[in-house]
Scaffold this motif. Structure first.
Motif, PDB file in Angstrom:
ATOM      1  N   GLY A  52      -2.160  48.906 -21.003  1.00 19.58           N
ATOM      2  CA  GLY A  52      -1.037  47.966 -21.081  1.00 19.58           C
ATOM      3  C   GLY A  52       0.158  48.445 -20.274  1.00 19.58           C
ATOM      4  N   ALA A  53       0.425  49.749 -20.318  1.00 18.44           N
ATOM      5  CA  ALA A  53       1.523  50.308 -19.523  1.00 18.44           C
ATOM      6  C   ALA A  53       1.252  50.149 -18.034  1.00 18.44           C
ATOM      7  CB  ALA A  53       1.714  51.782 -19.890  1.00 18.44           C
ATOM      8  N   VAL A  54       0.002  50.346 -17.616  1.00 17.86           N
ATOM      9  CA  VAL A  54      -0.348  50.150 -16.209  1.00 17.86           C
ATOM     10  C   VAL A  54      -0.146  48.693 -15.812  1.00 17.86           C
ATOM     11  CG1 VAL A  54      -2.249  50.230 -14.542  1.00 17.86           C
ATOM     12  CG2 VAL A  54      -1.943  52.092 -16.176  1.00 17.86           C
ATOM     13  N   ALA A  55      -0.503  47.776 -16.713  1.00 20.48           N
ATOM     14  CA  ALA A  55      -0.312  46.349 -16.420  1.00 20.48           C
ATOM     15  C   ALA A  55       1.159  46.035 -16.207  1.00 20.48           C
ATOM     16  CB  ALA A  55      -0.881  45.508 -17.559  1.00 20.48           C
ATOM     17  N   LEU A  56       2.033  46.610 -17.037  1.00 24.54           N
ATOM     18  CA  LEU A  56       3.472  46.396 -16.855  1.00 24.54           C
ATOM     19  C   LEU A  56       3.961  47.045 -15.563  1.00 24.54           C
ATOM     20  CD1 LEU A  56       4.768  46.973 -20.503  1.00 24.54           C
ATOM     21  CD2 LEU A  56       4.646  44.800 -19.257  1.00 24.54           C
ATOM     22  N   ALA A  57       3.405  48.230 -15.238  1.00 25.44           N
ATOM     23  CA  ALA A  57       3.802  48.907 -14.009  1.00 25.44           C
ATOM     24  C   ALA A  57       3.404  48.106 -12.782  1.00 25.44           C
ATOM     25  CB  ALA A  57       3.163  50.301 -13.964  1.00 25.44           C
ATOM     26  N   ILE A  58       2.317  47.379 -12.846  1.00 26.17           N
ATOM     27  CA  ILE A  58       1.901  46.523 -11.732  1.00 26.17           C
ATOM     28  C   ILE A  58       2.730  45.248 -11.700  1.00 26.17           C
ATOM     29  CG2 ILE A  58      -0.012  45.148 -10.813  1.00 26.17           C
ATOM     30  CD1 ILE A  58      -1.920  47.224 -11.891  1.00 26.17           C
ATOM     31  N   CYS A  59       3.080  44.765 -12.885  1.00 23.47           N
ATOM     32  CA  CYS A  59       3.794  43.484 -12.969  1.00 23.47           C
ATOM     33  C   CYS A  59       5.188  43.557 -12.340  1.00 23.47           C
ATOM     34  CB  CYS A  59       3.903  43.067 -14.440  1.00 23.47           C
ATOM     35  SG  CYS A  59       4.769  41.502 -14.710  1.00 23.47           S
ATOM     36  N   VAL A  60       5.888  44.654 -12.538  1.00 24.26           N
ATOM     37  CA  VAL A  60       7.281  44.745 -12.062  1.00 24.26           C
ATOM     38  C   VAL A  60       7.372  44.670 -10.537  1.00 24.26           C
ATOM     39  CG1 VAL A  60       9.314  46.228 -11.971  1.00 24.26           C
ATOM     40  CG2 VAL A  60       8.067  45.951 -14.123  1.00 24.26           C
ATOM     41  N   PRO A  61       6.659  45.500  -9.776  1.00 24.47           N
ATOM     42  CA  PRO A  61       6.781  45.381  -8.310  1.00 24.47           C
ATOM     43  C   PRO A  61       6.212  44.065  -7.785  1.00 24.47           C
ATOM     44  CG  PRO A  61       5.072  46.970  -8.901  1.00 24.47           C
ATOM     45  CD  PRO A  61       5.796  46.638 -10.152  1.00 24.47           C
ATOM     46  N   MET A  62       5.178  43.540  -8.448  1.00 28.32           N
ATOM     47  CA  MET A  62       4.634  42.260  -8.005  1.00 28.32           C
ATOM     48  C   MET A  62       5.631  41.133  -8.253  1.00 28.32           C
ATOM     49  SD  MET A  62       1.817  42.976  -6.587  1.00 28.32           S
ATOM     50  CE  MET A  62       1.336  41.277  -6.333  1.00 28.32           C
ATOM     51  N   ALA A  63       6.365  41.224  -9.357  1.00 32.26           N
ATOM     52  CA  ALA A  63       7.412  40.220  -9.607  1.00 32.26           C
ATOM     53  C   ALA A  63       8.528  40.328  -8.575  1.00 32.26           C
ATOM     54  CB  ALA A  63       7.964  40.407 -11.019  1.00 32.26           C
ATOM     55  N   LEU A  64       8.846  41.566  -8.186  1.00 27.31           N
ATOM     56  CA  LEU A  64       9.852  41.759  -7.154  1.00 27.31           C
ATOM     57  C   LEU A  64       9.375  41.180  -5.832  1.00 27.31           C
ATOM     58  CD1 LEU A  64      12.593  43.042  -6.436  1.00 27.31           C
ATOM     59  CD2 LEU A  64      11.367  45.163  -5.902  1.00 27.31           C
ATOM     60  N   TYR A  65       8.103  41.339  -5.524  1.00 25.66           N
ATOM     61  CA  TYR A  65       7.532  40.794  -4.292  1.00 25.66           C
ATOM     62  C   TYR A  65       7.590  39.268  -4.306  1.00 25.66           C
ATOM     63  CZ  TYR A  65       3.826  39.153  -1.168  1.00 25.66           C
ATOM     64  OH  TYR A  65       3.109  38.473  -0.207  1.00 25.66           O
ATOM     65  N   ASN A  66       7.406  38.658  -5.461  1.00 27.87           N
ATOM     66  CA  ASN A  66       7.407  37.194  -5.571  1.00 27.87           C
ATOM     67  C   ASN A  66       8.789  36.613  -5.876  1.00 27.87           C
ATOM     68  OD1 ASN A  66       4.476  36.436  -5.311  1.00 27.87           O
ATOM     69  ND2 ASN A  66       4.279  37.809  -7.065  1.00 27.87           N
ATOM     70  N   ASP A  67       9.812  37.460  -5.838  1.00 25.84           N
ATOM     71  CA  ASP A  67      11.186  37.025  -6.152  1.00 25.84           C
ATOM     72  C   ASP A  67      11.278  36.409  -7.543  1.00 25.84           C
ATOM     73  OD1 ASP A  67      12.124  37.847  -3.666  1.00 25.84           O
ATOM     74  OD2 ASP A  67      11.597  35.933  -2.717  1.00 25.84           O
ATOM     75  N   LEU A  68      10.571  37.020  -8.490  1.00 29.06           N
ATOM     76  CA  LEU A  68      10.575  36.503  -9.864  1.00 29.06           C
ATOM     77  C   LEU A  68      11.168  37.478 -10.859  1.00 29.06           C
ATOM     78  CD1 LEU A  68       6.990  34.908 -10.009  1.00 29.06           C
ATOM     79  CD2 LEU A  68       9.184  33.716  -9.777  1.00 29.06           C
ATOM     80  N   LEU A  69      11.660  38.624 -10.380  1.00 25.87           N
ATOM     81  CA  LEU A  69      12.165  39.631 -11.293  1.00 25.87           C
ATOM     82  C   LEU A  69      13.350  39.077 -12.082  1.00 25.87           C
ATOM     83  CD1 LEU A  69      11.538  42.575 -12.039  1.00 25.87           C
ATOM     84  CD2 LEU A  69      13.335  43.274 -10.435  1.00 25.87           C
ATOM     85  N   PHE A  70      13.308  39.275 -13.405  1.00 23.66           N
ATOM     86  CA  PHE A  70      14.339  38.832 -14.350  1.00 23.66           C
ATOM     87  C   PHE A  70      14.409  37.318 -14.490  1.00 23.66           C
ATOM     88  CE2 PHE A  70      16.168  42.894 -12.648  1.00 23.66           C
ATOM     89  CZ  PHE A  70      15.854  43.658 -13.766  1.00 23.66           C
ATOM     90  N   THR A  71      13.424  36.588 -13.960  1.00 27.00           N
ATOM     91  CA  THR A  71      13.365  35.145 -14.212  1.00 27.00           C
ATOM     92  C   THR A  71      12.644  34.907 -15.529  1.00 27.00           C
ATOM     93  OG1 THR A  71      11.266  34.902 -13.039  1.00 27.00           O
ATOM     94  CG2 THR A  71      13.295  34.689 -11.739  1.00 27.00           C
ATOM     95  N   TRP A  72      12.836  33.699 -16.079  1.00 27.46           N
ATOM     96  CA  TRP A  72      12.207  33.430 -17.388  1.00 27.46           C
ATOM     97  C   TRP A  72      10.688  33.429 -17.281  1.00 27.46           C
ATOM     98  CZ3 TRP A  72       9.041  29.257 -18.265  1.00 27.46           C
ATOM     99  CH2 TRP A  72       9.041  28.240 -17.284  1.00 27.46           C
ATOM    100  N   GLU A  73      10.133  33.012 -16.089  1.00 27.81           N
ATOM    101  CA  GLU A  73       8.678  33.052 -15.933  1.00 27.81           C
ATOM    102  C   GLU A  73       8.151  34.482 -16.036  1.00 27.81           C
ATOM    103  OE1 GLU A  73      10.090  29.629 -13.225  1.00 27.81           O
ATOM    104  OE2 GLU A  73      10.694  31.684 -13.732  1.00 27.81           O
ATOM    105  N   ASN A  74       8.838  35.403 -15.348  1.00 33.07           N
ATOM    106  CA  ASN A  74       8.377  36.791 -15.375  1.00 33.07           C
ATOM    107  C   ASN A  74       8.638  37.440 -16.729  1.00 33.07           C
ATOM    108  OD1 ASN A  74       7.311  39.147 -13.801  1.00 33.07           O
ATOM    109  ND2 ASN A  74       9.284  39.995 -14.436  1.00 33.07           N
ATOM    110  N   ASN A  75       9.754  37.057 -17.369  1.00 31.24           N
ATOM    111  CA  ASN A  75      10.033  37.596 -18.702  1.00 31.24           C
ATOM    112  C   ASN A  75       8.924  37.200 -19.682  1.00 31.24           C
ATOM    113  OD1 ASN A  75      12.389  38.761 -17.767  1.00 31.24           O
ATOM    114  ND2 ASN A  75      13.685  37.053 -18.421  1.00 31.24           N
ATOM    115  N   LEU A  76       8.448  35.951 -19.565  1.00 31.54           N
ATOM    116  CA  LEU A  76       7.350  35.512 -20.430  1.00 31.54           C
ATOM    117  C   LEU A  76       6.076  36.298 -20.130  1.00 31.54           C
ATOM    118  CD1 LEU A  76       7.775  31.612 -20.541  1.00 31.54           C
ATOM    119  CD2 LEU A  76       8.229  33.280 -22.366  1.00 31.54           C
ATOM    120  N   THR A  77       5.854  36.609 -18.849  1.00 28.37           N
ATOM    121  CA  THR A  77       4.679  37.402 -18.481  1.00 28.37           C
ATOM    122  C   THR A  77       4.748  38.790 -19.087  1.00 28.37           C
ATOM    123  OG1 THR A  77       4.425  36.186 -16.397  1.00 28.37           O
ATOM    124  CG2 THR A  77       3.363  38.344 -16.561  1.00 28.37           C
ATOM    125  N   VAL A  78       5.938  39.418 -19.004  1.00 27.72           N
ATOM    126  CA  VAL A  78       6.107  40.754 -19.584  1.00 27.72           C
ATOM    127  C   VAL A  78       5.894  40.719 -21.093  1.00 27.72           C
ATOM    128  CG1 VAL A  78       7.775  42.606 -20.002  1.00 27.72           C
ATOM    129  CG2 VAL A  78       7.620  41.545 -17.748  1.00 27.72           C
TER     130      VAL A  78
END
Length: 343
Positions: A52-78
């Motif tokens: 699960g920690a690895v999944a979160l570690a992958i999610c953060v840079p991928m969200a940054l790549y997709n310009d979704l960091l701190f958006t509600w869509e990405n928050n729901l994913t986290v």
């Protein structure tokens, strides 16, 4: 098992690769929750948390790549990844506890079965005895196959049987049958009377339509007497060549079903002379299937029983049986081979 251990990481890397290839128009990050979900299937609580920690570690840079960091869509994913990880950790813990309980029950049943099925003598009178017992796959639990050989004032007597059902209930029923046989084999002069004793014992303990298929046999100087209670007939391998399926003249009902037919099973005799061998077996042998669904051809493979040493011959037959199925058996398979040497 190794595939299952690496599957969560392969899935998460695959999700990340697909997300990169799809560009910013389509986001696959919610699928990262598959990682901890798969981890709970084979891993422990800590391993599931790490995935699960690895999944979160992958999610953060991928969200940054997709310009979704701190958006509600990405928050729901986290939140989804964290929630699925927590649920998977609970599932992993419950699975491990259940596996420990099942392993403990299986060990108790195996120990009880080993106590019941005492080692048979390798020689009984003028006979040489060989035994093979193949446990079923773990999914089938413990079976109710049973056997016994005793040397009595009436001669060498044996029992082989198969209890309907699996688990501790089958082991308990086998205990009643073996206990009754060990007493009756010494007390009763007639094989049919031994069968009556077994039937009476089971009638007090079995309920419903449960039953036990069995064969009781007694060895004489040049022949063998048998009583068959709905059990697969043994194979007589003649020393002079040839094979005989020792079918009863009048089939008898399995033990425990005597109330449906008051007529007692009758004994019948077959020649058993120097050089002959007879194989007793349970239905786990002839009902073993290969990948194509074909039953094990015991009669066709009976030539394997002609090796000089009886135990080596039976071990060869057992190896051939396991090779035929291509894996663990789905039912216990017991085989008892008696050889009368030439004088």
């Amino acid at each position: 098992m190794r595939v299952l251990r690496w599957l969560p990481f392969v899935v998460m890397l695959g999700v990340a690769a697909i997300d990169l290839l799809a560009g910013q128009s389509v986001v696959f990050l919610p699928l990262l929750t598959l990682g901890p979900a798969f981890a709970s299937v084979s891993g422990g609580v800590r391993r599931t948390a790490a995935v699960g920690a690895v999944a979160l570690a992958i999610c953060v840079p991928m969200a940054l790549y997709n310009d979704l960091l701190f958006t509600w869509e990405n928050n729901l994913t986290v939140i989804g990844i964290a929630g699925v990880t927590a649920a998977s950790m609970l599932a992993a813990r419950l699975r491990l506890e259940r596996e420990r309980e099942l392993a403990s029950v299986r060990q108790v049943a195996e120990a009880a079965q080993r106590v019941l099925l005492r080692p048979v003598p390798r020689r009984a009178g003028d006979l040489r005895v060989a035994l093979s017992y193949t446990s079923a796959a773990a999914e089938a639990r413990i079976g109710g196959d049973l056997y016994e050989i005793v040397t009595t004032p009436h001669g060498v007597r044996l029992l082989i049987g198969d209890v309907q059902g699996k688990g501790l209930a089958a082991v308990e029923t086998a205990a009643w049958v073996l206990g009754a046989f060990r007493e009756a084999a010494y007390d009763e002069a007639d094989l049919a009377d031994i069968g009556d004793r077994l039937e009476a014992s089971l009638a007090r303990h079995l309920g419903g339509e449960k039953f036990v298929t069995a064969i009781i046999a007694e060895v004489h100087e040049t022949e063998m007497a048998l009583v068959n209670f709905g059990h697969p007939p043994p194979l007589l391998v003649l020393g002079a060549g040839g094979l005989i399926s020792v079918e009863p003249s009048e089939p008898g009902l399995p033990l425990g079903l005597g109330a449906f037919d008051p007529t007692a099973a009758k004994a019948y005799r077959v020649p058993f002379e120097g050089g002959d061998r007879i194989l007793f077996f349970t239905d786990g042998v002839i009902e073993a299937r290969n990948a194509a669904g074909e039953f094990y051809p015991l009669v066709e493979r009976s030539g394997l029983l002609r090796r000089e040493d009886p135990q080596a011959a039976l071990d060869t037959l057992r190896a051939d049986l396991v090779e035929h199925t291509g894996g663990p058996l789905l039912d216990d398979a017991a085989m008892l081979l008696l050889h009368r040497p030439r004088h």
